[in-house]
Design a protein around this motif. Structure first.
Motif, PDB file in Angstrom:
ATOM      1  N   LEU A   1      20.552  28.379  38.193  1.00  0.00           N
ATOM      2  CA  LEU A   1      21.129  27.647  39.292  1.00  0.00           C
ATOM      3  C   LEU A   1      21.406  26.308  38.744  1.00  0.00           C
ATOM      4  O   LEU A   1      22.706  25.838  39.080  1.00  0.00           O
ATOM      5  CB  LEU A   1      19.808  27.272  40.312  1.00  0.00           C
ATOM      6  CG  LEU A   1      20.603  26.469  41.588  1.00  0.00           C
ATOM      7  CD1 LEU A   1      21.532  27.040  42.231  1.00  0.00           C
ATOM      8  CD2 LEU A   1      19.061  26.319  42.320  1.00  0.00           C
TER       9      LEU A   1
ATOM     10  N   ARG B   1      24.957  27.029  37.408  1.00  0.00           N
ATOM     11  CA  ARG B   1      26.087  27.334  38.564  1.00  0.00           C
ATOM     12  C   ARG B   1      26.212  26.188  39.505  1.00  0.00           C
ATOM     13  O   ARG B   1      27.390  26.082  39.818  1.00  0.00           O
ATOM     14  CB  ARG B   1      25.235  28.176  39.191  1.00  0.00           C
ATOM     15  CG  ARG B   1      25.956  29.234  40.334  1.00  0.00           C
ATOM     16  CD  ARG B   1      26.349  30.339  39.800  1.00  0.00           C
ATOM     17  NE  ARG B   1      27.252  31.208  40.278  1.00  0.00           N
ATOM     18  CZ  ARG B   1      28.203  31.940  39.950  1.00  0.00           C
ATOM     19  NH1 ARG B   1      28.598  31.986  38.742  1.00  0.00           N
ATOM     20  NH2 ARG B   1      29.258  32.526  41.036  1.00  0.00           N
TER      21      ARG B   1
ATOM     22  N   ALA C   1      25.119  37.102  39.492  1.00  0.00           N
ATOM     23  CA  ALA C   1      25.836  35.992  40.126  1.00  0.00           C
ATOM     24  C   ALA C   1      27.284  36.513  40.358  1.00  0.00           C
ATOM     25  O   ALA C   1      27.753  37.176  39.477  1.00  0.00           O
ATOM     26  CB  ALA C   1      25.598  34.570  39.503  1.00  0.00           C
ATOM     27  N   ALA C   2      27.904  36.211  41.437  1.00  0.00           N
ATOM     28  CA  ALA C   2      29.363  36.329  41.526  1.00  0.00           C
ATOM     29  C   ALA C   2      30.079  35.728  40.514  1.00  0.00           C
ATOM     30  O   ALA C   2      29.693  34.703  39.929  1.00  0.00           O
ATOM     31  CB  ALA C   2      29.764  36.015  42.819  1.00  0.00           C
TER      32      ALA C   2
ATOM     33  N   ARG D   1      29.910  26.300  37.730  1.00  0.00           N
ATOM     34  CA  ARG D   1      30.911  26.555  38.926  1.00  0.00           C
ATOM     35  C   ARG D   1      30.761  24.985  39.585  1.00  0.00           C
ATOM     36  O   ARG D   1      29.645  24.423  39.724  1.00  0.00           O
ATOM     37  CB  ARG D   1      30.478  27.446  39.704  1.00  0.00           C
ATOM     38  CG  ARG D   1      31.794  28.092  40.486  1.00  0.00           C
ATOM     39  CD  ARG D   1      31.504  29.433  40.976  1.00  0.00           C
ATOM     40  NE  ARG D   1      30.991  29.063  42.547  1.00  0.00           N
ATOM     41  CZ  ARG D   1      30.912  30.094  43.328  1.00  0.00           C
ATOM     42  NH1 ARG D   1      31.010  31.348  43.018  1.00  0.00           N
ATOM     43  NH2 ARG D   1      30.610  29.836  44.677  1.00  0.00           N
TER      44      ARG D   1
ATOM     45  N   ALA E   1      22.017  27.858  46.713  1.00  0.00           N
ATOM     46  CA  ALA E   1      22.203  28.972  45.856  1.00  0.00           C
ATOM     47  C   ALA E   1      23.090  30.026  46.540  1.00  0.00           C
ATOM     48  O   ALA E   1      23.964  30.680  45.912  1.00  0.00           O
ATOM     49  CB  ALA E   1      20.983  29.755  45.504  1.00  0.00           C
TER      50      ALA E   1
ATOM     51  N   ASP F   1      25.492  29.197  48.478  1.00  0.00           N
ATOM     52  CA  ASP F   1      26.830  28.467  48.567  1.00  0.00           C
ATOM     53  C   ASP F   1      27.293  28.987  47.316  1.00  0.00           C
ATOM     54  O   ASP F   1      28.666  29.323  47.135  1.00  0.00           O
ATOM     55  CB  ASP F   1      26.963  27.319  48.862  1.00  0.00           C
ATOM     56  CG  ASP F   1      26.368  26.655  50.207  1.00  0.00           C
ATOM     57  OD1 ASP F   1      26.534  27.461  51.120  1.00  0.00           O
ATOM     58  OD2 ASP F   1      26.307  25.482  50.349  1.00  0.00           O
ATOM     59  N   LEU F   2      26.455  29.268  46.306  1.00  0.00           N
ATOM     60  CA  LEU F   2      26.992  29.306  44.730  1.00  0.00           C
ATOM     61  C   LEU F   2      27.210  30.573  44.455  1.00  0.00           C
ATOM     62  O   LEU F   2      27.415  31.201  43.491  1.00  0.00           O
ATOM     63  CB  LEU F   2      26.056  28.570  44.016  1.00  0.00           C
ATOM     64  CG  LEU F   2      26.180  26.949  44.003  1.00  0.00           C
ATOM     65  CD1 LEU F   2      25.238  26.271  43.156  1.00  0.00           C
ATOM     66  CD2 LEU F   2      27.549  26.388  43.514  1.00  0.00           C
ATOM     67  N   GLY F   3      26.522  31.588  45.384  1.00  0.00           N
ATOM     68  CA  GLY F   3      26.734  33.003  45.190  1.00  0.00           C
ATOM     69  C   GLY F   3      25.702  33.494  44.168  1.00  0.00           C
ATOM     70  O   GLY F   3      25.718  34.548  43.537  1.00  0.00           O
ATOM     71  N   LEU F   4      24.609  32.713  44.096  1.00  0.00           N
ATOM     72  CA  LEU F   4      23.544  33.022  42.945  1.00  0.00           C
ATOM     73  C   LEU F   4      22.407  33.589  43.591  1.00  0.00           C
ATOM     74  O   LEU F   4      21.559  32.808  44.576  1.00  0.00           O
ATOM     75  CB  LEU F   4      23.313  31.840  42.149  1.00  0.00           C
ATOM     76  CG  LEU F   4      22.080  32.149  41.024  1.00  0.00           C
ATOM     77  CD1 LEU F   4      22.616  32.838  39.997  1.00  0.00           C
ATOM     78  CD2 LEU F   4      21.499  30.973  40.718  1.00  0.00           C
TER      79      LEU F   4
END
Lengths: 307, 307
Positions: A199, A202, A298-299, A306, B257, B259-262
């Motif tokens: 996290l 990210r 994760a995407a 990110r 998480a 929002d961040l796609g995780l």
């Protein structure tokens, strides 16, 4: 078995833990006969230290003053003790059988009962602190009667740190129960560490700075500080403990909690996460590799910050 | 605001954290005007240390050299800054606004933008280490431009341990992002500690021995060692942090998480466990009281060892 180290030890299981433990015994002057199902490589290394190689558990056990079991799981313990050419039938009455593998408390009780049936003395003695295996610095959690603990102590103090040999209960299975409490915390903490560092990356933070800050804050843990650097460095060559071990150990935790009627949540989901890691092909890697599961899930690019 | 401590500080929020922090500023010689929505009790205590009591955020803010926000959550921060008689419209241009509450990174960015609209300087500065609030020993995670950090440093070094004032990013929200990484670990660890100690009791082990052993083993964590003794002693009078705080903070973690796609697992389930604790009426107690949730959920007597 006495303090004079006269009696031979049958050492069964020469994996990542067993091999350095057997070497520790040999270096301390114990006569040791070793057995492992795998090819002779580990046995050759130990032979150089004076070990006698045995062709079966029974051959290692014949005439031994004590048998130490350090295999991977209950199935393997059953095989070396009770299977064809198993150790139990070859041991003289009253011989010590010391189970140092991590198994379910109920399974340790089962093996203890089988030993008692044969007039053998059984000690439930799982260990913690893998890197201490080669230095005789393990911690050991003991379930068994006082006399059995006393008889095993010289050997245990060779393998373990005397300040960390804990007699936690008088029944077979009590040592395993204590070990599973530690594994619950340890396993959940590896999952939490993976999530936290994934996290951080990210969210556009510097993961090394996150490691430094959290490591000195209320979020810190032994696992965070130990596994965190390997996660940051992408260093997943199997060290002492592979990811699959926590699939097994958290399974033990959750099965025991089921038997006891205690709902667990973090331990249950951590078990599933380790199973996801194993399903993703990470089971044979260092357990710090669990962070790769999050990077892959994760995407976007794996582990790419990110912002 | 300068090193001379000439400018008055508007201190908004006198809860479990704000009150000892305002007292720390006053004892260090800072002029402070305090505001809190609750009755005058906290203000009276601080008045004895020389604080000026203000009837509204705007009254505290008028003429202040800096405003410190230490309320419970984003809703309260919005109210004291932007609500009726809010502080922002009363502050002179270029005044520092220091948000020390824990809110979502996105919410800190939002407040930062509102401050920028008004020509104010905004610093995102959540803290950790509650017991250090009264001794100026907090750790502080800063998101903001270098110049803003430099301007705030004398005040921050009064409230925090200078070795633990971390500048983690240049954007509003970066401080909150780092705080949430710590809260993820901390919250999951409180859940894991509750599960471990409840399971130890349930498995017939001595929970105090389990605490001693795991606390020196690979399962240990800062939270295990800090909250464990309160769990064992049944000491749940609110100390510094109540259970509801982790309902909020783990909500922040999981929203971020999302929002961040995780995908997160341990953090998600830990959030639900704290919500279960709050639903069971434990929200206003010390967060160590989470162990009672497990004791109640288990079949049979609460916390009774079973063997």
């Amino acid at each position: 078995m006495g303090d004079d180290r006269a009696g031979r030890i049958a050492f069964l299981g020469l994996g990542a833990m067993g091999r350095p433990m057997a070497a520790t015994l040999l270096r301390a002057g114990w006569p040791v006969a070793v057995f492992d199902v795998r090819p002779a490589e580990a046995r050759a290394e130990l032979a150089a230290l004076g070990a006698e190689g045995a062709a079966s558990p029974a051959a290692a056990a014949r005439g031994a003053a004590a048998a130490v079991v350090m295999v991977r799981d209950f199935a393997q313990a059953g095989a070396v003790l009770l299977g064809p050419d198993g150790a139990l039938d070859a041991l003289a009455p009253a011989t010590l059988v010391i189970l140092m593998s991590t198994v379910a408390p109920a399974d340790a009780r089962e093996l203890g009962a089988r030993c008692a049936d044969r007039g053998l003395r059984f000690l439930d003695a799982p260990v913690s602190g893998g890197p201490g295996a080669a230095e005789g610095a393990l911690s050991v959690m003991l379930g068994g009667p006082d006399e059995t603990v006393a008889a095993a102590r010289p050997l245990l103090e060779t393998l373990g740190d005397p300040a960390k040999i804990w007699h936690v209960g008088r029944r077979a299975g009590d040592g395993q129960a204590m070990k599973m409490i530690n594994q619950l915390m340890a396993g959940v903490n590896i999952v939490a560490t993976s999530e936290a560092l994934a996290l951080a990356a990210r969210a556009g933070l510097d993961p090394r700075q996150a490691f430094a800050i959290v490591g000195e804050s209320a979020g810190s843990s032994w696992m965070f500080r130990d596994r965190g650097p390997r996660m940051l460095d992408g260093q997943f060559t199997p060290a002492r403990s592979v990811l699959d071990i926590f699939v097994k150990d958290l399974g033990i935790v959750n099965d025991a909690a089921d038997d006891l009627g205690l709902p667990l949540f973090a331990a249950a989901v951590a078990h599933q996460v380790f199973k996801l890691g194993a399903a993703a092909g990470l089971g044979g890697e260092d357990d710090a590799g669990l962070i790769r599961l999050y990077q892959r899930l994760a995407a976007g690019e794996a582990g790419e910050p990110r912002g």
